[in-house]
Design a protein around this motif. Sequence first.
Motif, short mmCIF file in Angstrom:
data_model
loop_
_atom_site.label_atom_id
_atom_site.label_comp_id
_atom_site.label_asym_id
_atom_site.label_seq_id
_atom_site.Cartn_x
_atom_site.Cartn_y
_atom_site.Cartn_z
N TYR A 3 39.25 -39.82 -8.91
CA TYR A 3 38.82 -38.74 -9.98
C TYR A 3 39.48 -39.40 -11.04
CZ TYR A 3 38.79 -34.28 -11.83
OH TYR A 3 38.34 -32.99 -12.36
N TRP A 10 37.01 -33.85 -16.34
CA TRP A 10 37.67 -32.95 -15.34
C TRP A 10 37.79 -31.66 -16.27
CZ3 TRP A 10 41.35 -30.84 -18.30
CH2 TRP A 10 42.09 -31.53 -19.21
N ASP A 13 35.66 -28.53 -14.54
CA ASP A 13 36.43 -28.13 -13.28
C ASP A 13 37.73 -27.34 -13.49
OD1 ASP A 13 34.60 -29.42 -11.82
OD2 ASP A 13 35.65 -31.11 -11.37
N VAL A 14 38.49 -27.97 -14.42
CA VAL A 14 39.76 -27.17 -14.73
C VAL A 14 39.62 -25.95 -15.47
CG1 VAL A 14 42.02 -27.49 -15.92
CG2 VAL A 14 41.06 -29.66 -14.73
N SER A 17 38.65 -23.14 -12.99
CA SER A 17 39.45 -22.96 -12.01
C SER A 17 40.51 -21.91 -12.02
CB SER A 17 40.35 -24.46 -11.54
OG SER A 17 41.41 -24.55 -12.56
N ASP A 18 41.34 -21.80 -10.71
CA ASP A 18 42.67 -20.70 -10.95
C ASP A 18 43.55 -21.23 -11.58
OD1 ASP A 18 42.95 -22.85 -9.08
OD2 ASP A 18 43.89 -21.71 -7.63
N TRP A 81 47.36 -28.80 -9.02
CA TRP A 81 46.17 -28.50 -8.89
C TRP A 81 45.24 -29.70 -8.26
CZ3 TRP A 81 41.38 -30.15 -11.25
CH2 TRP A 81 40.36 -29.37 -10.97
N CYS A 82 45.36 -30.83 -8.78
CA CYS A 82 44.61 -31.99 -8.37
C CYS A 82 44.75 -32.33 -6.91
CB CYS A 82 44.91 -33.34 -9.01
SG CYS A 82 44.49 -33.41 -10.81
N ARG A 84 45.63 -29.92 -4.63
CA ARG A 84 45.09 -28.84 -3.80
C ARG A 84 43.57 -29.15 -3.88
NH1 ARG A 84 47.48 -24.96 -6.74
NH2 ARG A 84 45.65 -24.42 -8.02
N GLN A 85 42.87 -29.59 -4.98
CA GLN A 85 41.65 -30.17 -4.73
C GLN A 85 41.13 -31.21 -4.06
OE1 GLN A 85 39.44 -27.67 -6.15
NE2 GLN A 85 41.33 -26.66 -6.39
N TYR A 87 42.09 -34.30 -4.98
CA TYR A 87 41.93 -35.41 -5.86
C TYR A 87 43.17 -36.73 -5.92
CZ TYR A 87 38.15 -32.55 -8.22
OH TYR A 87 37.18 -31.75 -8.49
#
Length: 300
Positions: A3, A10, A13-14, A17-18, A81-82, A84-85, A87
């Motif tokens: 990534y 990024w 995406d960020v 995102s949540d 977050w990365c 969790r995704q 990455y």
Amino acid sequence: TAYEITYGDWSSDVCSSDLVLKRRNHSEDLKRHLDRLAKMHRCNVCDIDEDALRMFFATLSSKAPKTFNNHRGSVSQFFTWCKRQGYAEKTWGCISCIETKRKDDASIEAYTPDAVTAALRAARRSLVPCLAIQAFAGLRSDEVRKLDWRDIKFENGEIEVAAFKAKTASDRTAPITANLAAWLEDARQSSGPVWPHSRAYYNELLADAFDKAGVTQLENGLRHSFISYRVKAINNKPQVALESGNSVQMIDHHYRKSISAKDAEAYFAIMPDAKPAKEKRQRKAKQPANVVQLPKAKAA
């Protein structure tokens, strides 16, 4: 999954995102903090190690504890977050190697009245309204940059800071002191952004103003000065807390108590240079382009 942690890759995406949804009122700060990291380390996120993080946070070592810790919080949330995704591996993570910066119990610094006067005199004309609002109404720089002239209620003597523009996500009103009204008079408009340019240009002109004035720039110094002098001027901490979007506890703990009543009076007496009477008459008598001024008839 590889990534690339460059801003262009990024950010979309960020931003959707949540991660951002949970920090809606701080999304600009989040993106700015991570953009700074991305510019230093253009690599896969999973390749960022402890050395890379230490190098990044070393560039923030001179920042105030709150600023430093906010950057740390943004990076920590991004790394979570990365993972969790997908990455980065679930076991990856090294933000713990960066310790939070302890807050200094010393009083927050404020500018002297002479320093603020010099900065206002040295500032570019386009910056003066924003600088004056920060100095004499205590708005944060981000709040000023989101202001519209319609938010400045001259008739009521207050500035409306809407929740979506405020750091604290709650509505509040800040005072228009007599000297602030004077500094805004020349730039006053019925509507439109008070600052129509970028954040970077704002910071550039602000730094330039203090540099030309020969004054060391303090982090959040204009806002801190307003709160410090305002408390002394009106002797009402709860009111100042409401006006500035702060708390009485924060004011008690951090803000300067050594300011004299004389200094407070001098601070809110900082006024723009008086314009020559001739210039005032010319401005008042300025005619529309389609009106022709006829010569005065000679006396009989």
